[in-house]
Design a protein around this motif. Structure first.
Motif, short mmCIF file in Angstrom:
data_model
loop_
_atom_site.label_atom_id
_atom_site.label_comp_id
_atom_site.label_asym_id
_atom_site.label_seq_id
_atom_site.Cartn_x
_atom_site.Cartn_y
_atom_site.Cartn_z
N MET A 4 61.88 10.17 24.83
CA MET A 4 61.73 11.75 24.99
C MET A 4 62.04 12.00 26.35
O MET A 4 62.81 13.03 26.59
CB MET A 4 60.21 11.99 24.78
CG MET A 4 59.85 12.03 23.29
SD MET A 4 58.20 12.79 23.22
CE MET A 4 57.08 11.84 23.70
N LEU A 32 60.83 11.12 17.57
CA LEU A 32 60.40 11.98 18.85
C LEU A 32 61.70 12.57 19.42
O LEU A 32 61.73 13.60 19.86
CB LEU A 32 59.67 11.20 19.87
CG LEU A 32 58.20 10.64 19.42
CD1 LEU A 32 57.81 9.72 20.16
CD2 LEU A 32 57.39 12.01 19.08
N ALA A 57 62.62 15.49 17.42
CA ALA A 57 61.71 16.57 17.82
C ALA A 57 61.81 17.30 19.29
O ALA A 57 61.89 18.48 19.45
CB ALA A 57 60.30 15.97 18.24
N TYR A 97 58.65 21.06 18.75
CA TYR A 97 59.09 20.53 20.08
C TYR A 97 57.89 20.54 21.02
O TYR A 97 57.80 19.78 21.99
CB TYR A 97 60.27 21.67 20.72
CG TYR A 97 60.38 21.52 21.97
CD1 TYR A 97 61.22 20.36 22.56
CD2 TYR A 97 59.73 22.27 22.98
CE1 TYR A 97 61.37 20.08 24.11
CE2 TYR A 97 60.24 22.23 24.38
CZ TYR A 97 60.76 21.21 24.77
OH TYR A 97 61.15 20.81 26.12
N ALA A 119 55.65 17.41 20.83
CA ALA A 119 56.45 16.31 21.36
C ALA A 119 56.36 16.42 22.84
O ALA A 119 56.22 15.65 23.70
CB ALA A 119 58.01 16.31 21.09
#
Lengths: 206, 204
Positions: A107, B11, B14, B26, B29
């Motif tokens: 991420m 992820l 996302a 979003y 995440a």
């Protein structure tokens, strides 16, 4: 704690840490080592304070019902890491590292990559060669982008060399001037803090 | 595909969904990333600083002077109560004071003296030909510093030098921008590669 006491402590530590730089005596080295170690420990407590504050604030906001799902997910993520570390440690193959590698790292790098689009779209709107400085900015950016992309070399042999020269000379000159400015600014701010002219770090209204 | 790759792929998608527009997936995440990052920092600080530098030497090795940073650190938590909040100024004073004291010689050395010594160089080569690179560096540093000199109005010679200084600054900003975009693009390519090969198995 009286503001004056805090100022005196700040002055004392500032003078001691400044003076120890000019001595190679073992006592001075020892003081330097100890204070820097204390600094790290206090900094760690300050970060802990931030985590506790984050936790408290989110619990309060969840109670009020604002952004409940998002705040809950944040808290779950926050708690998952220490719980995983307590259960399986933080070494290779631990659940802690597994979460880091499969949740946090992907991420983080994707958020970092997202900025490429925003930088590109902002530059598309903002880059207009309306003046000499704007034209120079645009030219330097285009040159670097071309030289660092796959078409740079085949397009022209001198492109990568020119880009390198620009980076190592005119760009470096401006960078050095900025660094000298930062150095002078930091120096004067540090002096102002030590002698007590700069007091914003004390907080409050007085 | 293992569970870790599947989670990382979902992820990643996302986060990338933000390219369409801000949306709940979003946001979810993003919230998870904030929480996990703080949790990670907490664990790292606990193990590498508090355990290694404080608790182990203090409680196992009996290094009693470490009580000082322990007490100072605990005083930080005084901020949570109005009656004790002023106590947190004490550790902050120690940090600010020692940080400022260390910063003065460090800044003088690394940011001023080293930069100046690297700038001052011969402008003529051994054969007497002007060295363009050296002239550009000296001229660039001097004119950019002129631009940052605000104690006098930028008129006359100072104004001209400051104008040339802005050109050098623009070159710096342009190159920095170029490198930033390229580094972000390279990260983006890395994420796309992960999605297409490891997660979706579309490409090799």
């Amino acid at each position: 704690m009286n503001r004056r006491v805090a100022l005196v402590i700040c002055f004392g530590f500032g003078v001691v840490m400044f003076a120890q730089y000019f001595s190679k005596h073992p006592l001075a080295r020892g003081v330097n080592q100890a204070v820097l170690e204390y600094w790290q420990i206090i900094f760690a407590f300050a970060l802990l304070l931030g985590v506790v504050s984050f936790f408290q604030n989110n619990i309060k906001q969840i109670g009020h019902g604002s952004d409940r799902p998002y705040r809950t997910v944040s808290l779950v993520g926050l708690l998952a890491m220490p719980v995983a570390a307590v259960i399986g440690g933080i070494g290779a193959g631990s659940p802690f590292l597994w979460i880091f590698e499969n949740v946090q790292a992907p991420m983080q790098s994707t958020v970092f990559a997202l900025l490429a689009f925003f930088v590109a779209s902002a530059s598309f709107r903002g880059f207009r060669a309306r003046s000499v400085p704007a034209a120079i900015l645009l030219g330097a950016a285009i040159l670097i982008l071309l030289s660092r992309s796959a078409i740079g070399g085949p397009l022209s042999g001198w492109l990568p060399d020119t880009a390198d020269w620009i980076r190592h000379h005119p760009s470096m000159a401006a960078r050095r001037a900025i660094l000298i400015g930062i150095g002078l600014g930091s120096l004067t701010t540090s002096l102002r803090v030590i002698v007590g002219i700069e007091r914003t770090w004390l907080g409050g209204k007085k | 595909m293992d569970v870790g790759t599947a989670i990382a792929g979902v992820l990643t998608l996302a986060v990338l969904s933000f390219l369409y527009r801000d949306n709940p997936v979003y946001k979810m995440a993003e919230s998870l990333l904030i929480g996990v990052s703080i949790g990670y920092t907490l664990v790292v600080i606990w193990s590498s600083t508090l355990v290694d530098l404080l608790f182990r030497p203090l409680f196992l090795d009996g290094m009693l002077p470490l009580i000082i940073p322990l007490v100072l650190g605990l005083l930080m938590f005084g901020r949570f109560h109005r009656a004790t909040s002023s106590l947190s100024r004490l550790p902050i004073a120690v940090m600010i004071g020692s940080g400022a004291g260390v910063a003065i010689p460090a800044m003088l050395d690394a940011r001023i003296l080293k930069q100046l010594s690297a700038t001052v160089m011969p402008v003529l080569t051994a054969s007497g030909i002007p060295d363009l690179s050296a002239i550009v560096i000296i001229g660039g540093v001097v004119t950019t510093l002129c631009y940052f000199y605000f104690s006098r109005e930028h008129k006359g010679a100072l104004g001209s030098a400051a104008t040339v200084g802005t050109w050098f600054l623009m070159v710096f900003f342009g190159t920095t921008f170029g490198y930033t975009v390229m580094s972000r693009m390279s990260t983006f390519i890395g994420r796309m590669e992960f999605l297409l090969t490891e997660f979706l198995h579309i490409a090799n």
